[in-house]
Design a protein around this motif. Structure first.
Motif, PDB file in Angstrom:
ATOM      1  N   LEU A 137     -75.848  -1.155 -81.723  1.00  0.00           N
ATOM      2  CA  LEU A 137     -74.733  -1.730 -82.136  1.00  0.00           C
ATOM      3  C   LEU A 137     -75.045  -3.169 -82.726  1.00  0.00           C
ATOM      4  O   LEU A 137     -74.163  -3.722 -83.404  1.00  0.00           O
ATOM      5  CB  LEU A 137     -73.689  -1.622 -80.981  1.00  0.00           C
ATOM      6  N   GLY A 138     -75.589  -4.096 -81.540  1.00  0.00           N
ATOM      7  CA  GLY A 138     -75.873  -5.362 -81.776  1.00  0.00           C
ATOM      8  C   GLY A 138     -76.550  -5.734 -83.239  1.00  0.00           C
ATOM      9  O   GLY A 138     -76.511  -6.502 -84.067  1.00  0.00           O
ATOM     10  N   GLY A 142     -69.893 -12.368 -87.941  1.00  0.00           N
ATOM     11  CA  GLY A 142     -68.574 -12.893 -88.351  1.00  0.00           C
ATOM     12  C   GLY A 142     -67.538 -12.072 -88.858  1.00  0.00           C
ATOM     13  O   GLY A 142     -66.301 -12.357 -88.776  1.00  0.00           O
ATOM     14  N   GLU A 143     -67.789 -10.775 -89.040  1.00  0.00           N
ATOM     15  CA  GLU A 143     -66.813  -9.580 -89.488  1.00  0.00           C
ATOM     16  C   GLU A 143     -66.233  -8.861 -88.276  1.00  0.00           C
ATOM     17  O   GLU A 143     -67.108  -8.513 -87.400  1.00  0.00           O
ATOM     18  CB  GLU A 143     -67.439  -8.763 -90.681  1.00  0.00           C
ATOM     19  N   ARG A 144     -65.344  -8.455 -88.436  1.00  0.00           N
ATOM     20  CA  ARG A 144     -64.696  -7.680 -87.447  1.00  0.00           C
ATOM     21  C   ARG A 144     -65.410  -5.981 -87.770  1.00  0.00           C
ATOM     22  O   ARG A 144     -65.605  -5.757 -89.158  1.00  0.00           O
ATOM     23  CB  ARG A 144     -63.100  -7.273 -87.617  1.00  0.00           C
ATOM     24  N   ILE A 145     -65.731  -5.380 -86.462  1.00  0.00           N
ATOM     25  CA  ILE A 145     -66.508  -4.297 -87.098  1.00  0.00           C
ATOM     26  C   ILE A 145     -65.518  -2.969 -86.566  1.00  0.00           C
ATOM     27  O   ILE A 145     -64.969  -3.081 -85.402  1.00  0.00           O
ATOM     28  CB  ILE A 145     -67.758  -4.132 -86.545  1.00  0.00           C
ATOM     29  N   TYR A 172     -65.308  -4.654 -77.186  1.00  0.00           N
ATOM     30  CA  TYR A 172     -64.290  -4.118 -78.431  1.00  0.00           C
ATOM     31  C   TYR A 172     -63.227  -3.749 -77.853  1.00  0.00           C
ATOM     32  O   TYR A 172     -63.047  -3.439 -76.678  1.00  0.00           O
ATOM     33  CB  TYR A 172     -65.297  -2.831 -78.979  1.00  0.00           C
ATOM     34  N   GLN A 173     -62.396  -4.016 -78.550  1.00  0.00           N
ATOM     35  CA  GLN A 173     -60.897  -3.809 -78.143  1.00  0.00           C
ATOM     36  C   GLN A 173     -60.459  -2.582 -78.889  1.00  0.00           C
ATOM     37  O   GLN A 173     -60.600  -2.289 -80.122  1.00  0.00           O
ATOM     38  CB  GLN A 173     -60.068  -4.973 -78.805  1.00  0.00           C
ATOM     39  N   ALA A 201     -67.322   3.382 -72.485  1.00  0.00           N
ATOM     40  CA  ALA A 201     -68.035   2.171 -71.561  1.00  0.00           C
ATOM     41  C   ALA A 201     -68.749   1.211 -72.310  1.00  0.00           C
ATOM     42  O   ALA A 201     -68.801   0.255 -71.901  1.00  0.00           O
ATOM     43  CB  ALA A 201     -68.806   3.026 -70.509  1.00  0.00           C
ATOM     44  N   LEU A 202     -69.545   1.706 -73.233  1.00  0.00           N
ATOM     45  CA  LEU A 202     -70.589   1.072 -74.305  1.00  0.00           C
ATOM     46  C   LEU A 202     -69.601  -0.106 -74.912  1.00  0.00           C
ATOM     47  O   LEU A 202     -69.752  -1.306 -74.878  1.00  0.00           O
ATOM     48  CB  LEU A 202     -71.239   1.568 -75.089  1.00  0.00           C
TER      49      LEU A 202
END
Length: 122
Positions: free
Chosen positions: A78-79, A87-90, A110-111, A103-104
């Motif tokens: 993920l990183g 800088g982008e929302r994913i 993450y929201q 949980a990850l």
């Protein structure tokens, strides 16, 4: 080590990949990123869609071989995608009962941005 996936990786990943379809499209589009073991064997992957979701990158699949889970591999994958799209929302989705993935995502801050019910009826 994380690297771009190849067509040869697919046959190694398939036996433990529960997701439908093949990863050939992701390999062709250079959107499959593979985590390989110290021996060079693919043991996990993350892929992104060939389109933007509301204008942002969308993670379609994230999978770690069961024998290699709980070692931080999913976090590294993920990183890796986050670094590519700095800088982008994913966006990423998961099933509401996938506690490990939820949980990850929580640990990675993450929201939750919405829910869709009834997509997977099995």
């Amino acid at each position: 080590m994380i690297r771009l996936g190849t067509f040869a990786d697919i046959s190694v990943l398939d036996p433990f990949d529960p997701f439908g379809g093949s990863r050939e499209e992701e390999v062709s589009g250079k959107r499959l990123h593979v985590f390989q073991s110290d021996e060079g064997k693919p043991i996990a992957y993350i892929s992104t869609a060939g389109y933007k979701f509301h204008g942002y990158p969308y993670v379609t699949f994230l999978l770690v071989h069961p024998e290699y889970r709980r070692r931080g591999i999913a976090t590294k994958l993920l990183g890796h995608i986050e670094a590519i799209h700095a800088g982008e929302r994913i966006f990423i989705s998961t099933e509401s009962d996938n506690e490990e993935m939820l949980a990850l995502l929580s640990r990675q801050q993450y929201q939750h941005s919405g829910s869709l019910a009834g997509l997977n009826l099995d």
